[in-house]
Design a protein around this motif. Structure first.
Motif, PDB file in Angstrom:
ATOM      1  N   TYR A   1      -0.919  -6.801  -7.315  1.00  0.00           N
ATOM      2  CA  TYR A   1      -0.875  -5.360  -7.729  1.00  0.00           C
ATOM      3  C   TYR A   1      -0.803  -4.450  -6.291  1.00  0.00           C
ATOM      4  O   TYR A   1      -1.322  -3.486  -6.256  1.00  0.00           O
ATOM      5  N   ALA A   2       0.462  -4.770  -5.536  1.00  0.00           N
ATOM      6  CA  ALA A   2       0.558  -3.942  -4.461  1.00  0.00           C
ATOM      7  C   ALA A   2       0.897  -2.823  -4.914  1.00  0.00           C
ATOM      8  O   ALA A   2       1.567  -2.369  -5.742  1.00  0.00           O
ATOM      9  N   LEU A   3       0.712  -1.677  -3.966  1.00  0.00           N
ATOM     10  CA  LEU A   3       0.843  -0.313  -4.096  1.00  0.00           C
ATOM     11  C   LEU A   3       2.170   0.245  -4.071  1.00  0.00           C
ATOM     12  O   LEU A   3       2.899  -0.509  -2.938  1.00  0.00           O
ATOM     13  N   GLU A   4       2.858   1.195  -4.660  1.00  0.00           N
ATOM     14  CA  GLU A   4       4.313   1.570  -4.247  1.00  0.00           C
ATOM     15  C   GLU A   4       4.250   1.987  -2.935  1.00  0.00           C
ATOM     16  O   GLU A   4       5.432   2.076  -2.439  1.00  0.00           O
ATOM     17  N   THR A   5       3.212   2.685  -2.443  1.00  0.00           N
ATOM     18  CA  THR A   5       3.362   3.312  -1.084  1.00  0.00           C
ATOM     19  C   THR A   5       3.589   2.079  -0.041  1.00  0.00           C
ATOM     20  O   THR A   5       4.245   2.505   1.021  1.00  0.00           O
ATOM     21  N   THR A   6       3.426   0.869  -0.278  1.00  0.00           N
ATOM     22  CA  THR A   6       3.835   0.029   0.728  1.00  0.00           C
ATOM     23  C   THR A   6       5.103  -0.917   0.280  1.00  0.00           C
ATOM     24  O   THR A   6       5.237  -1.754   1.267  1.00  0.00           O
ATOM     25  N   ASP A   7       5.885  -0.311  -0.657  1.00  0.00           N
ATOM     26  CA  ASP A   7       6.993  -0.789  -0.794  1.00  0.00           C
ATOM     27  C   ASP A   7       8.146  -0.199   0.073  1.00  0.00           C
ATOM     28  O   ASP A   7       8.374   1.105  -0.387  1.00  0.00           O
ATOM     29  N   LEU A   8       8.721  -0.811   0.879  1.00  0.00           N
ATOM     30  CA  LEU A   8       9.606  -0.210   1.929  1.00  0.00           C
ATOM     31  C   LEU A   8      11.301  -0.119   1.000  1.00  0.00           C
ATOM     32  O   LEU A   8      12.060   0.346   1.711  1.00  0.00           O
ATOM     33  N   ASN A   9      11.363  -0.786   0.117  1.00  0.00           N
ATOM     34  CA  ASN A   9      12.362  -0.855  -0.630  1.00  0.00           C
ATOM     35  C   ASN A   9      13.667  -0.965   0.299  1.00  0.00           C
ATOM     36  O   ASN A   9      14.683  -0.228   0.423  1.00  0.00           O
ATOM     37  N   PRO A  10      13.536  -2.074   0.894  1.00  0.00           N
ATOM     38  CA  PRO A  10      14.792  -2.470   1.821  1.00  0.00           C
ATOM     39  C   PRO A  10      15.983  -2.710   0.920  1.00  0.00           C
ATOM     40  O   PRO A  10      16.080  -3.305  -0.025  1.00  0.00           O
ATOM     41  N   SER A  11      17.057  -2.577   1.811  1.00  0.00           N
ATOM     42  CA  SER A  11      18.523  -2.810   1.154  1.00  0.00           C
ATOM     43  C   SER A  11      18.696  -4.288   1.036  1.00  0.00           C
ATOM     44  O   SER A  11      18.270  -5.007   2.182  1.00  0.00           O
TER      45      SER A  11
END
Length: 499
Positions: free
Chosen positions: A397-407
């Motif tokens: 349940y990691a938070l979206e704020t820690t999702d770096l969305n890398p390519s």
């Protein structure tokens, strides 16, 4: 190398006697001292010697060093006013050869126990007709794998170290020959693991034994780590797949944080576990004074919650299950992974002195998945890598704020994302410094600035520039050879940065 002070085999007996417990698998105790003339006669005696290897891994100095080497130079641990001057110097980038935290003797003691099993267990084939070649090979495989693990710690911490591959009985019998090159040490680690991979058992017959002793899956996992360290990505990927394809391990859903914490960290030996040093009520770990009591020397750094896990300030029910209530207690930043007697934000009971038996987690299944993801990223298979990372994040349940969305097309961005995810997943498990160093040194130290940022977290402001410049030199990433070793061995040379 001051590893043994008295007759070596008596040392094995004492280690086993002092650390065995009826509620763990380290049960077999020798009735007499282990001396060469009356030992190595039966398969039961081989079992005692192998148990002695694992018992030696529970020695306070060894585990203290693994924690210090893997965490104190990085950015997730903070010191208190009770930290020793030696600990402060390590954390502030002021390491000297006189600092006892560079003492490697206890690891070599355990290596010597491994050498003894490898060298002398074959003698039992001549004396015990019930002892088979297959049993011998399985015991030796455990010794080879533990030796490889300990040399891998030494290799990553010191670079060049002495390769001691034959058993010695006392200080006078130790061959003084100085250090081996990094290439030689690495080659020996790989060779030991390749032998162990062929002969290590798939199971020892019980959950506790399978988590507290070397299995073939532990060997595969260690091989993946070793290969990844030297950018041998195809081989690391293949080793990870051997663990994954076995279907013997899995991720435990952390929706119920308390249940997840208690299963994985308080009780230990969970389905996520691959190899753990199994402390118990009869042999407590060394972390009560360091991490738990009122005079604790270390806490979690404030950035652990602020930057690594982060908070959802709008919805307090939305939180990374690995953060507050698992890795740390955010109210006072106690390192909860070793201090907690119960997990979950609603019921955080701290361990008492006689409950300080949290295991040392060498490898858990998420490690395999994230190592595979790292290998895939550098093999330009980014989409597959990210699928594994998000599998772990969703379970926690990691938070979206820690999702770096890398390519998916950027190996560099995915590798950094994995580095940060490893910080969340393996907080305080002795991996952070090694993860940072592996990331930093890749592609001719392209990631050095990330390492420097971590190093400076505990450095006093007036020392920032000098420490930053110091750690730009790759030789500073290794610890010095302890001064006593230089005095004992005329062939021993100090590591380059400290000459």
């Amino acid at each position: 190398m001051a590893m043994i002070k008295n007759i070596f085999y008596v040392g094995i007996a004492l280690v086993v006697l002092l650390t065995a417990s009826c509620d763990k698998w380290l049960e077999l105790k020798p009735e007499d001292g282990l001396i060469r003339e009356d030992f190595w006669k039966t398969k039961e005696q081989v079992a005692v010697a192998v148990n002695g290897i694992y018992a030696s891994l529970l020695e306070d100095r060894l585990v203290t060093n693994l924690f210090a080497w893997g965490e104190l130079r990085a950015d997730m641990v903070a010191y208190t006013g009770f930290a020793t001057i030696e600990e402060l110097n390590l954390m502030r980038g002021n390491m000297l050869p006189s600092n006892a935290l560079s003492h490697w003797g206890q690891l070599y003691f355990s290596i010597n126990l491994c050498n003894t099993v490898i060298a002398f267990a074959p003698l039992v084939l001549e004396n015990d007709p019930t002892f088979t070649q297959e049993q011998l090979a399985a015991y030796q495989a455990e010794a080879y794998a533990v030796r490889a693990l300990l040399y891998f710690y030494l290799y990553r911490t010191f670079g060049e170290v002495p390769l001691q591959l034959t058993p010695t009985y006392n200080d006078a019998a130790i061959e003084r020959k100085g250090k081996n090159t990094k290439e030689e040490v690495y080659a020996q680690i790989v060779s030991d693991l390749q032998w162990a991979e062929q002969h290590a058992p798939l199971s020892h017959g019980s959950i506790a034994k399978d988590k507290g002793r070397i299995t073939r899956y532990a060997v595969h996992t260690l091989m993946a780590d070793v290969f990844l360290w030297e950018d041998r990505f195809e081989e690391a990927l293949a080793a990870c797949d051997k663990v994954i394809d076995s279907r013997r391990f899995g991720l435990i859903n952390a929706e119920n944080q308390s249940m997840w914490f208690n299963t994985v960290f308080y009780e230990g030996n969970s389905n996520e576990s691959i190899f753990e040093f199994q402390f118990h009520r009869g042999k407590l770990n060394p972390f009560f004074n360091a991490l738990i009591n009122a005079n604790r020397r270390f806490t979690a750094s404030e950035l652990v919650m602020e930057e690594i896990y982060t908070y959802d300030l709008i919805n307090i029910e939305n939180y990374d299950r690995r953060g507050n209530g698992a890795a740390v207690r955010s109210s006072d930043m106690i390192i909860w992974k070793f201090a907690g007697a119960s997990g979950g934000q609603q019921d955080m009971r701290i361990r008492t002195a006689d409950e300080s038996f949290a295991h040392w987690f060498v490898y858990r299944y998420p490690d395999v998945l994230l190592m595979k993801a790292e290998a895939l990223a550098w093999l330009n298979r980014g989409a597959e890598a990210l699928e594994l990372v998000y599998q772990i994040r969703e379970r926690a349940y990691a938070l979206e704020t820690t999702d770096l969305n890398p390519s998916p097309n950027s190996a560099e961005d995915i590798a950094y994302f994995i580095l940060q995810e490893r910080a969340r997943e393996f907080a305080f498990e002795g991996k952070r410094w090694f993860d940072l160093l592996r990331y930093a040194k890749r592609n001719n130290y392209a990631g050095i600035n990330t390492l420097l940022e971590a190093v400076l977290v505990n450095v006093e402001a007036n020392s920032f520039n000098s420490v930053r410049n110091k750690f730009r030199d790759p030789n500073a990433h290794y610890l010095p050879v302890f001064v006593d070793e230089l005095e004992r061995d005329p062939y021993m040379e100090q590591n380059p940065f400290y000459r």
